[in-house]
Write a protein that holds these residues in place. Structure first.
Motif, PDB file in Angstrom:
ATOM      1  N   GLU A  68       0.826  -1.198   0.000  1.00 42.74           N
ATOM      2  CA  GLU A  68       0.000   0.000   0.000  1.00 42.74           C
ATOM      3  C   GLU A  68       0.871   1.264   0.000  1.00 42.74           C
ATOM      4  O   GLU A  68       0.624   2.201  -0.774  1.00 42.74           O
ATOM      5  CB  GLU A  68      -0.923   0.016   1.216  1.00 42.74           C
ATOM      6  CG  GLU A  68      -1.843   1.250   1.248  1.00 42.74           C
ATOM      7  CD  GLU A  68      -2.687   1.320   2.505  1.00 42.74           C
ATOM      8  OE1 GLU A  68      -3.638   2.129   2.536  1.00 42.74           O
ATOM      9  OE2 GLU A  68      -2.390   0.580   3.462  1.00 42.74           O
ATOM     10  N   LYS A 113       6.557   2.055  13.691  1.00 36.77           N
ATOM     11  CA  LYS A 113       5.811   3.284  13.987  1.00 36.77           C
ATOM     12  C   LYS A 113       6.114   4.362  12.945  1.00 36.77           C
ATOM     13  O   LYS A 113       5.220   5.090  12.506  1.00 36.77           O
ATOM     14  CB  LYS A 113       6.163   3.791  15.383  1.00 36.77           C
ATOM     15  CG  LYS A 113       5.518   3.033  16.519  1.00 36.77           C
ATOM     16  CD  LYS A 113       6.071   3.475  17.863  1.00 36.77           C
ATOM     17  CE  LYS A 113       5.902   4.967  18.087  1.00 36.77           C
ATOM     18  NZ  LYS A 113       6.469   5.391  19.401  1.00 36.77           N
ATOM     19  N   LYS A 118       4.335   3.457   9.753  1.00 39.76           N
ATOM     20  CA  LYS A 118       2.884   3.616   9.903  1.00 39.76           C
ATOM     21  C   LYS A 118       2.497   5.089   9.794  1.00 39.76           C
ATOM     22  O   LYS A 118       1.550   5.443   9.082  1.00 39.76           O
ATOM     23  CB  LYS A 118       2.441   3.046  11.250  1.00 39.76           C
ATOM     24  CG  LYS A 118       0.936   3.126  11.516  1.00 39.76           C
ATOM     25  CD  LYS A 118       0.608   2.451  12.843  1.00 39.76           C
ATOM     26  CE  LYS A 118      -0.900   2.454  13.107  1.00 39.76           C
ATOM     27  NZ  LYS A 118      -1.422   3.818  13.357  1.00 39.76           N
ATOM     28  N   PHE A 119       3.243   5.945  10.495  1.00 40.70           N
ATOM     29  CA  PHE A 119       2.936   7.373  10.421  1.00 40.70           C
ATOM     30  C   PHE A 119       3.160   7.905   9.015  1.00 40.70           C
ATOM     31  O   PHE A 119       2.379   8.733   8.530  1.00 40.70           O
ATOM     32  CB  PHE A 119       3.780   8.176  11.405  1.00 40.70           C
ATOM     33  CG  PHE A 119       3.548   9.657  11.294  1.00 40.70           C
ATOM     34  CD1 PHE A 119       2.454  10.246  11.906  1.00 40.70           C
ATOM     35  CD2 PHE A 119       4.385  10.458  10.528  1.00 40.70           C
ATOM     36  CE1 PHE A 119       2.208  11.606  11.779  1.00 40.70           C
ATOM     37  CE2 PHE A 119       4.155  11.824  10.389  1.00 40.70           C
ATOM     38  CZ  PHE A 119       3.063  12.401  11.024  1.00 40.70           C
ATOM     39  N   GLY A 136       2.785   6.393   6.169  1.00 37.76           N
ATOM     40  CA  GLY A 136       1.635   6.048   5.338  1.00 37.76           C
ATOM     41  C   GLY A 136       0.443   6.942   5.641  1.00 37.76           C
ATOM     42  O   GLY A 136      -0.244   7.409   4.711  1.00 37.76           O
ATOM     43  N   GLU A 137       0.190   7.184   6.930  1.00 34.27           N
ATOM     44  CA  GLU A 137      -0.908   8.080   7.313  1.00 34.27           C
ATOM     45  C   GLU A 137      -0.654   9.499   6.815  1.00 34.27           C
ATOM     46  O   GLU A 137      -1.587  10.203   6.399  1.00 34.27           O
ATOM     47  CB  GLU A 137      -1.070   8.077   8.829  1.00 34.27           C
ATOM     48  CG  GLU A 137      -1.518   6.736   9.399  1.00 34.27           C
ATOM     49  CD  GLU A 137      -1.445   6.704  10.920  1.00 34.27           C
ATOM     50  OE1 GLU A 137      -0.848   7.643  11.507  1.00 34.27           O
ATOM     51  OE2 GLU A 137      -1.955   5.738  11.523  1.00 34.27           O
ATOM     52  N   PHE A 138       0.582   9.909   6.833  1.00 31.54           N
ATOM     53  CA  PHE A 138       0.946  11.257   6.372  1.00 31.54           C
ATOM     54  C   PHE A 138       0.648  11.402   4.877  1.00 31.54           C
ATOM     55  O   PHE A 138       0.086  12.416   4.440  1.00 31.54           O
ATOM     56  CB  PHE A 138       2.432  11.501   6.657  1.00 31.54           C
ATOM     57  CG  PHE A 138       2.945  12.817   6.167  1.00 31.54           C
ATOM     58  CD1 PHE A 138       2.683  13.989   6.873  1.00 31.54           C
ATOM     59  CD2 PHE A 138       3.698  12.905   4.999  1.00 31.54           C
ATOM     60  CE1 PHE A 138       3.160  15.218   6.428  1.00 31.54           C
ATOM     61  CE2 PHE A 138       4.185  14.121   4.545  1.00 31.54           C
ATOM     62  CZ  PHE A 138       3.911  15.282   5.261  1.00 31.54           C
ATOM     63  N   LYS A 154      -1.508   9.684   3.154  1.00 32.37           N
ATOM     64  CA  LYS A 154      -2.955   9.592   2.923  1.00 32.37           C
ATOM     65  C   LYS A 154      -3.721  10.731   3.588  1.00 32.37           C
ATOM     66  O   LYS A 154      -4.944  10.818   3.445  1.00 32.37           O
ATOM     67  CB  LYS A 154      -3.478   8.248   3.453  1.00 32.37           C
ATOM     68  CG  LYS A 154      -2.985   7.036   2.680  1.00 32.37           C
ATOM     69  CD  LYS A 154      -3.599   5.751   3.175  1.00 32.37           C
ATOM     70  CE  LYS A 154      -3.105   5.396   4.572  1.00 32.37           C
ATOM     71  NZ  LYS A 154      -3.597   4.076   5.037  1.00 32.37           N
ATOM     72  N   ASP A 155      -2.998  11.580   4.318  1.00 36.36           N
ATOM     73  CA  ASP A 155      -3.587  12.712   5.039  1.00 36.36           C
ATOM     74  C   ASP A 155      -4.600  12.235   6.085  1.00 36.36           C
ATOM     75  O   ASP A 155      -5.630  12.870   6.313  1.00 36.36           O
ATOM     76  CB  ASP A 155      -4.258  13.693   4.059  1.00 36.36           C
ATOM     77  CG  ASP A 155      -4.430  15.076   4.680  1.00 36.36           C
ATOM     78  OD1 ASP A 155      -3.702  15.381   5.634  1.00 36.36           O
ATOM     79  OD2 ASP A 155      -5.307  15.831   4.227  1.00 36.36           O
ATOM     80  N   THR A 156      -4.271  11.111   6.739  1.00 39.66           N
ATOM     81  CA  THR A 156      -5.130  10.599   7.814  1.00 39.66           C
ATOM     82  C   THR A 156      -4.398  10.617   9.159  1.00 39.66           C
ATOM     83  O   THR A 156      -4.859  10.007  10.121  1.00 39.66           O
ATOM     84  CB  THR A 156      -5.571   9.155   7.507  1.00 39.66           C
ATOM     85  OG1 THR A 156      -4.411   8.312   7.389  1.00 39.66           O
ATOM     86  CG2 THR A 156      -6.385   9.089   6.226  1.00 39.66           C
ATOM     87  N   HIS A 157      -3.267  11.301   9.210  1.00 37.20           N
ATOM     88  CA  HIS A 157      -2.447  11.317  10.414  1.00 37.20           C
ATOM     89  C   HIS A 157      -3.075  12.207  11.495  1.00 37.20           C
ATOM     90  O   HIS A 157      -3.922  13.057  11.217  1.00 37.20           O
ATOM     91  CB  HIS A 157      -1.047  11.850  10.082  1.00 37.20           C
ATOM     92  CG  HIS A 157      -1.075  13.241   9.506  1.00 37.20           C
ATOM     93  ND1 HIS A 157      -1.254  13.462   8.163  1.00 37.20           N
ATOM     94  CD2 HIS A 157      -0.962  14.470  10.075  1.00 37.20           C
ATOM     95  CE1 HIS A 157      -1.249  14.773   7.919  1.00 37.20           C
ATOM     96  NE2 HIS A 157      -1.078  15.405   9.079  1.00 37.20           N
ATOM     97  N   ASP A 158      -2.626  12.003  12.709  1.00 40.20           N
ATOM     98  CA  ASP A 158      -3.044  12.823  13.843  1.00 40.20           C
ATOM     99  C   ASP A 158      -2.354  14.188  13.725  1.00 40.20           C
ATOM    100  O   ASP A 158      -1.122  14.264  13.771  1.00 40.20           O
ATOM    101  CB  ASP A 158      -2.641  12.135  15.149  1.00 40.20           C
ATOM    102  CG  ASP A 158      -3.050  12.918  16.390  1.00 40.20           C
ATOM    103  OD1 ASP A 158      -3.466  14.088  16.253  1.00 40.20           O
ATOM    104  OD2 ASP A 158      -2.937  12.361  17.500  1.00 40.20           O
TER     105      ASP A 158
END
Length: 426
Positions: free
Chosen positions: A14, A205, A208-209, A211-213, A215-219
């Motif tokens: 992904e 970690k 994981k961050f 990937g979230e970054f 996808k713009d789904t990060h905290d």
């Protein structure tokens, strides 16, 4: 390549797909993230170097600085002769300890070089800013307060703690009862015991961050801590964790051509002329340079792969000096204070844009020692001018070729009051 260099992380399918389809805006955001992390690393190395240097400069250098030393004593005064002999021997030990701590400070400066080389690779300007002391616990990757303090057992215990490998059970000196009573207010900021660093978990970690970054789904709060720790508090719980994120993101950026690797001429392979083991950068080996540079920063500091740590590691240097300092008073029978009566965190003014404590409520008033002696203030201001000049010269050193620095040096020196009075144009 060092045998201790971690293997390169392979993105999952992904994340691989996200990286393959990254547009120019996304690439720029990744570069900005890496730049912000490198800035935090630069600030950390800068702070450690300054803390170690301040401690060194507080060390006694002459036997006359011991109150019980008497020059040219009465030849019949055997007791005084013995005291003098002990103090002279201690001055030699102090000089050796000073040299050891200066060596560590020098290597922290070398680490600062590596970090600015990595900024050059991603085509960004050097970064040499640091806040003034003290630095609150939440703004530092070790999540402990950072102070300027005189040389001695307590300072050495703190320095040893900074550089300790996570597998060694070294107690946190900031929670101990041996903190001088008048200084305990400096440590009122919470600094919880940090869990041991776990390399594989940290890499997971980081990925994981990332990937979230993408996808713009990060905290968003976590991102604030990652990119602006001085204002929002650091996300990291160890310096090694910070460098793990930097290493993983830089290698991905190079592999997926987010960055091409630039500025060969800006990479400093002489490292201030010091003798080091890092191989100079050669064309096409940017990934190797990233791995070697970060590997050397971590290994020289904590000696993380050695059980026990390598003798040349910063941890072992501080441990050895600490052992000798602790034995000195016991073996001689004389009180032993190795440093001059230096205040913690001296400053002639507290600036809101330089002192983080100015921005935080509840900081103790004793956190900064306000210097108001007129002569001392003038000396500190002169030092500040020299220090700022040096920082600007280093900025130019990393940014441009050495040829462009010489005119800047003359301009900077002529701008300083002391040089305006005595400057001779060459």
């Amino acid at each position: 390549m060092s045998p201790n260099t971690p293997s390169k992380t392979q993105p999952d399918p992904e994340l691989h797909q996200l990286l393959q389809n990254l547009d120019e805006n996304g690439k720029n955001e990744v570069i900005q993230l890496i730049q912000d992390l490198l800035k935090q690393a630069s600030t950390t190395e800068h702070l450690l170097a300054m803390q170690y240097l301040f401690s060194c400069f507080s060390i006694k250098k002459y036997p006359e600085e011991f109150s019980d030393y008497v020059p040219n004593p009465d030849p019949n005064d055997k007791a005084q002769a013995k005291v003098n002999q002990i103090r002279l021997a201690q001055i030699e030990k102090l000089r050796r300890w000073e040299a050891n701590v200066l060596m560590v400070a020098r290597e922290e400066m070398t680490h600062l070089t590596y970090v600015n080389n990595l900024l050059a690779i991603i085509d960004q300007e050097p970064f040499l800013f640091r806040p003034n002391f003290p630095v609150p616990a939440e703004a530092f990757p070790l999540q402990k307060p950072v102070n300027l303090m005189p040389f001695g057992q307590f300072a050495l215990e703190i320095f040893r703690y900074w550089e300790k490998p996570d597998h060694l059970p070294v107690p946190d000196p900031l929670t101990g009862s041996n903190i001088p009573k008048k200084l305990r207010a400096l440590f009122t900021i919470p600094h919880p015991e940090v869990d041991p660093f776990k390399p594989l978990e940290s890499r997971e970690k980081a990925m994981k961050f990332f990937g979230e970054f993408l996808k713009d789904t990060h905290d968003p709060e976590k991102l604030k801590q990652l990119i602006a720790p001085l204002e929002n508090g650091t996300y990291f719980k160890s310096i090694e964790e910070l460098y793990t994120y930097i290493r993983e993101y830089l290698l991905i950026a190079l592999k997926y051509k987010i960055i091409e690797g630039k500025n060969m001429e800006r990479i400093v392979d002489e490292h201030y002329g010091f003798n080091i083991n890092l191989n100079p950068l050669v064309l096409g080996k940017y990934e190797d340079y990233v791995l070697e540079a970060i590997n050397q920063i971590i290994e020289e500091g904590e000696g993380v792969w050695g059980v026990p740590p390598a003798l040349g590691s910063h941890f072992w240097v501080f441990q050895s000096v600490l052992d000798e300092v602790q034995k000195e008073a016991q073996e001689t029978g004389l009180p032993f204070e190795p440093s001059l009566p230096v205040v913690w965190n001296p400053s002639y003014q507290v600036q809101s844009n330089r002192h983080l404590i100015k921005q935080r409520a509840g900081m103790p008033r004793t956190a900064v020692a306000k210097v108001d002696n007129a002569v001392a203030v003038k000396a500190m201001k002169l030092f500040d001018q020299a220090y700022n000049t040096m920082v600007k010269m280093l900025h130019g050193f990393f940014l441009e070729s050495m040829k462009s620095i010489r005119p800047q040096v003359f301009i900077l020196l002529k701008s300083m009051p002391i040089f305006r009075r005595h400057f001779i144009l060459l």
